[in-house]
Design a protein around this motif. Structure first.
Motif, PDB file in Angstrom:
ATOM      1  N   VAL A  28      20.302  64.840  19.459  1.00 55.73           N
ATOM      2  CA  VAL A  28      20.138  65.161  20.880  1.00 55.73           C
ATOM      3  C   VAL A  28      18.830  64.555  21.387  1.00 55.73           C
ATOM      4  N   PRO A  29      18.863  63.824  22.508  1.00 59.30           N
ATOM      5  CA  PRO A  29      17.630  63.232  23.039  1.00 59.30           C
ATOM      6  C   PRO A  29      16.589  64.294  23.379  1.00 59.30           C
ATOM      7  N   VAL A  30      15.329  63.960  23.157  1.00 59.48           N
ATOM      8  CA  VAL A  30      14.211  64.867  23.430  1.00 59.48           C
ATOM      9  C   VAL A  30      13.350  64.251  24.523  1.00 59.48           C
ATOM     10  N   VAL A  31      13.090  65.030  25.585  1.00 58.49           N
ATOM     11  CA  VAL A  31      12.289  64.523  26.706  1.00 58.49           C
ATOM     12  C   VAL A  31      10.801  64.562  26.344  1.00 58.49           C
ATOM     13  N   ALA A  32      10.135  63.432  26.543  1.00 59.41           N
ATOM     14  CA  ALA A  32       8.687  63.373  26.359  1.00 59.41           C
ATOM     15  C   ALA A  32       7.965  63.708  27.660  1.00 59.41           C
ATOM     16  N   SER A  33       8.500  63.213  28.790  1.00 61.15           N
ATOM     17  CA  SER A  33       7.868  63.488  30.086  1.00 61.15           C
ATOM     18  C   SER A  33       8.859  63.195  31.203  1.00 61.15           C
ATOM     19  N   THR A  34       8.647  63.875  32.347  1.00 60.91           N
ATOM     20  CA  THR A  34       9.410  63.609  33.564  1.00 60.91           C
ATOM     21  C   THR A  34       8.406  63.495  34.697  1.00 60.91           C
ATOM     22  N   VAL A  85       7.228  61.576  38.690  1.00 62.62           N
ATOM     23  CA  VAL A  85       7.636  60.917  39.927  1.00 62.62           C
ATOM     24  C   VAL A  85       7.320  59.428  39.829  1.00 62.62           C
ATOM     25  N   LEU A  86       8.327  58.603  40.047  1.00 61.10           N
ATOM     26  CA  LEU A  86       8.146  57.152  40.011  1.00 61.10           C
ATOM     27  C   LEU A  86       7.924  56.601  41.413  1.00 61.10           C
ATOM     28  N   ALA A  87       8.681  57.147  42.374  1.00 59.41           N
ATOM     29  CA  ALA A  87       8.617  56.733  43.770  1.00 59.41           C
ATOM     30  C   ALA A  87       9.104  57.920  44.585  1.00 59.41           C
ATOM     31  N   PRO A  88       9.014  57.867  45.931  1.00 58.55           N
ATOM     32  CA  PRO A  88       9.449  59.018  46.726  1.00 58.55           C
ATOM     33  C   PRO A  88      10.870  59.490  46.441  1.00 58.55           C
ATOM     34  N   SER A  89      11.737  58.615  45.964  1.00 53.41           N
ATOM     35  CA  SER A  89      13.118  59.009  45.701  1.00 53.41           C
ATOM     36  C   SER A  89      13.536  58.751  44.251  1.00 53.41           C
ATOM     37  N   GLU A  90      12.560  58.611  43.355  1.00 54.27           N
ATOM     38  CA  GLU A  90      12.881  58.351  41.954  1.00 54.27           C
ATOM     39  C   GLU A  90      11.968  59.146  41.028  1.00 54.27           C
ATOM     40  N   VAL A  91      12.546  59.641  39.940  1.00 50.77           N
ATOM     41  CA  VAL A  91      11.751  60.246  38.873  1.00 50.77           C
ATOM     42  C   VAL A  91      12.113  59.537  37.566  1.00 50.77           C
ATOM     43  N   THR A  92      11.139  59.378  36.704  1.00 52.75           N
ATOM     44  CA  THR A  92      11.362  58.749  35.409  1.00 52.75           C
ATOM     45  C   THR A  92      11.420  59.814  34.333  1.00 52.75           C
ATOM     46  N   VAL A  93      12.512  59.836  33.598  1.00 51.70           N
ATOM     47  CA  VAL A  93      12.642  60.722  32.441  1.00 51.70           C
ATOM     48  C   VAL A  93      12.456  59.859  31.196  1.00 51.70           C
ATOM     49  N   THR A  94      11.362  60.097  30.480  1.00 49.22           N
ATOM     50  CA  THR A  94      11.049  59.322  29.282  1.00 49.22           C
ATOM     51  C   THR A  94      11.401  60.146  28.056  1.00 49.22           C
ATOM     52  N   PHE A  95      12.219  59.564  27.187  1.00 49.04           N
ATOM     53  CA  PHE A  95      12.644  60.243  25.974  1.00 49.04           C
ATOM     54  C   PHE A  95      11.826  59.788  24.775  1.00 49.04           C
ATOM     55  N   VAL A  96      11.704  60.672  23.799  1.00 47.72           N
ATOM     56  CA  VAL A  96      11.055  60.333  22.541  1.00 47.72           C
ATOM     57  C   VAL A  96      11.938  59.351  21.780  1.00 47.72           C
ATOM     58  N   ASP A  97      11.346  58.284  21.287  1.00 45.17           N
ATOM     59  CA  ASP A  97      12.120  57.337  20.475  1.00 45.17           C
ATOM     60  C   ASP A  97      12.422  57.969  19.116  1.00 45.17           C
TER      61      ASP A  97
END
Length: 245
Positions: free
Chosen positions: A173-179, A181-193
């Motif tokens: 199961v993917p594990v989130v490292a961080s979430t 705000v990338l831009a006013p209408s975007e968020v970046t969800v970064t997963f642990v490799d």
């Protein structure tokens, strides 16, 4: 469709969710099932919900231990149109952590549900009940085979939190490292490799998680937001987040 329901069932209580796929016409009455104690206190708890998977799935959010997520025991539409969901503790030898966080239980939507319409939901379990209104989301299409097995996301009411569903191995199961705000209408969800020597089972299941982001701004700023998935096996995949919190 039956094969897809079977694959979904493998990840969240196989026999229960396979049975759930055929319960369209069977009303469920929280308070009269074996999941609830015959006597003793029943507390009102906070629950939330969100549409997922192009309207083929609903995420039921409860609050408790992050390591002991409840599973679906039964679900069905009441005569008054309310979607009643019975939850049970997962069968596991794992000791529950003492944290209190939002957790998501994934429930297949029933064929006669319209994701564009508001839906009253009641949730009951061992010693608790709760209810919520799930707002309709325009543009979802449960019959769209092109969106099957694609990641999906939906806002919940908990402080800019949303549910993210990915499909893949139940043991990796993917594990989130961080979430962020990338831009006013975007968020970046970064997963642990994952580690290079990770061994995964070959099943294909829906894996749900709750994550949150700060910095979107005012109450309306979560409308039309896209999550960009990076890390793990994702390479900038863009996932619209349904609804608004």
């Amino acid at each position: 469709m039956a094969a897809r329901q079977a694959l979904f069932a493998c990840g969240a209580g196989a026999a229960l969710l396979l049975a759930l796929a055929g319960c369209t016409s069977t009303p469920v009455s929280p308070g009269s099932t074996s999941s609830l104690p015959a006597d003793g206190p029943v507390s009102e708890v906070e629950v939330d919900a969100t549409w997922l998977d192009d309207g083929r799935m609903i995420g039921i959010i409860t609050y408790g231990s992050s390591t002991c997520v409840p599973v679906v025991e039964d679900a069905g539409l009441q005569d008054n149109g309310t979607f009643a969901v019975i939850l049970a503790d997962a069968e596991t030898d794992e000791v529950c952590t003492a944290d209190m966080v939002p957790r998501v239980t994934l429930v297949p939507a029933l064929p006669d549900m319209d994701p564009a319409a508001d839906l009253e939901i009641t949730v009951a379990g061992d010693g608790f009940t709760g209810d919520t209104e799930l707002d309709g989301v325009q543009g979802l299409d449960p019959s769209n085979t092109a969106s099957e097995y694609a990641p999906s996301a939906g806002w919940i009411d908990e402080d800019d939190s949303f549910v993210l569903v990915t499909w893949g191995s139940s043991t990796c199961v993917p594990v989130v490292a961080s979430t962020e705000v990338l831009a006013p209408s975007e968020v970046t969800v970064t997963f642990v490799d994952p580690p290079a020597d990770q061994i995964c089972t070959m099943d294909m299941v829906a894996r749900g998680l709750v994550t949150s982001v700060s910095g979107l701004g005012d109450d309306d700023s979560d409308e039309g937001v896209t999550a960009v998935l990076v890390g793990d096996d994702f390479d900038g995949l863009r996932v619209p987040i349904y609804g608004s919190n």
